[in-house]
Design a protein around this motif. Sequence first.
Motif, PDB file in Angstrom:
ATOM      1  N   LEU A 140       0.829  -1.209   0.000  1.00  0.00           N
ATOM      2  CA  LEU A 140       0.000   0.000   0.000  1.00  0.00           C
ATOM      3  C   LEU A 140       0.864   1.261   0.000  1.00  0.00           C
ATOM      4  O   LEU A 140       0.543   2.244  -0.695  1.00  0.00           O
ATOM      5  CB  LEU A 140      -0.937  -0.005   1.200  1.00  0.00           C
ATOM      6  N   LYS A 143       2.297   1.655  -3.514  1.00  0.00           N
ATOM      7  CA  LYS A 143       1.250   2.140  -4.420  1.00  0.00           C
ATOM      8  C   LYS A 143       1.050   3.644  -4.272  1.00  0.00           C
ATOM      9  O   LYS A 143       0.902   4.369  -5.273  1.00  0.00           O
ATOM     10  CB  LYS A 143      -0.059   1.399  -4.148  1.00  0.00           C
ATOM     11  N   ALA A 174      -4.488  -6.040  -1.154  1.00  0.00           N
ATOM     12  CA  ALA A 174      -3.668  -4.846  -1.343  1.00  0.00           C
ATOM     13  C   ALA A 174      -3.102  -4.743  -2.752  1.00  0.00           C
ATOM     14  O   ALA A 174      -2.993  -3.638  -3.302  1.00  0.00           O
ATOM     15  CB  ALA A 174      -2.529  -4.831  -0.318  1.00  0.00           C
TER      16      ALA A 174
END
Length: 301
Positions: A140, A143, A174
């Motif tokens: 995460l 990203k 995720a």
Amino acid sequence: MPSTLPNSLDNWWCPMDGEYAFMGFSYEITACQSPNQLNAEFADIRKNFNGRYVRLYGFCDNDGFYDEIVNAAWNNGLGVHALIWFGFTGGNQWETRRDSLVNALITNPKAKFVTRGVQFGSEPLFDNVLPHAVLASQVLLAKARLEGVQIPVTVSELAYGYQERGGAQDVLNAIDYINIHMLPFFSTLATTGSQAWPIVETDMNWFIQHGDGKKMYFDENGWPSVTSPNVQPNSPYAVASVDNEHQYYTLLDSHCLDLKNAPGGGIGWFAHIYSDLQEPGYGIYDVNGRLKFPFRPRTSC
């Protein structure tokens, strides 16, 4: 590639949901190949095998090496599945590799036009390098850091790696797409390359069941032509040979429609690996640079 860099990524990539069948090669970079070698071998992948991508494997920690990958990919019309390499000895060097790669992806103007995705790997769940909740949080964070260059993030992993961590659904939730290690030679049910489909299908169906329709690729995917200290079967009937390596890829071609009809627009697959010089037994080329068998895999069906 265009003569000048586009101003935007709008409509640059074909959508992932149109990708299936043969994608290209896993390509180990631990040798820190020269720009000339990268260009020559990337040209071979593109022109002689209709490869669309290279999926990086291993690591090269030389400053600026990913920029050389980007240049070679751009010059030869290839996309790159980049990799944050954990290795097999623990430690936190992966964090430096992560930061170096993210910096290159943000600062190199060409990088976002050749980098199709970033993988955490290889097999971090199976090797238990991070608790699955921590790995999910790292995905995460990556990203978020790459949002501006629109590069998706995944984890390169075995089905069993997820399964032995209780399914690690937080990681599956995720990631943007699913990169699957498909190495049926190591199954306790393995026999020959031509008989591997039930093993492939079992793992494929597990990801279909738990992957929420996300795009899937077989990224580390193949059958060895020889055993080695690190490549030993778990079945007394598993046969490592050039013929069985060839049979396995022929098998994937024969199931092209099964792969095409999978969720997410079909499953694309990579051949692991480009050369036996990179990983003994798995190469399409032998250590003398000769093709081990005819290799013209299907890119559509």
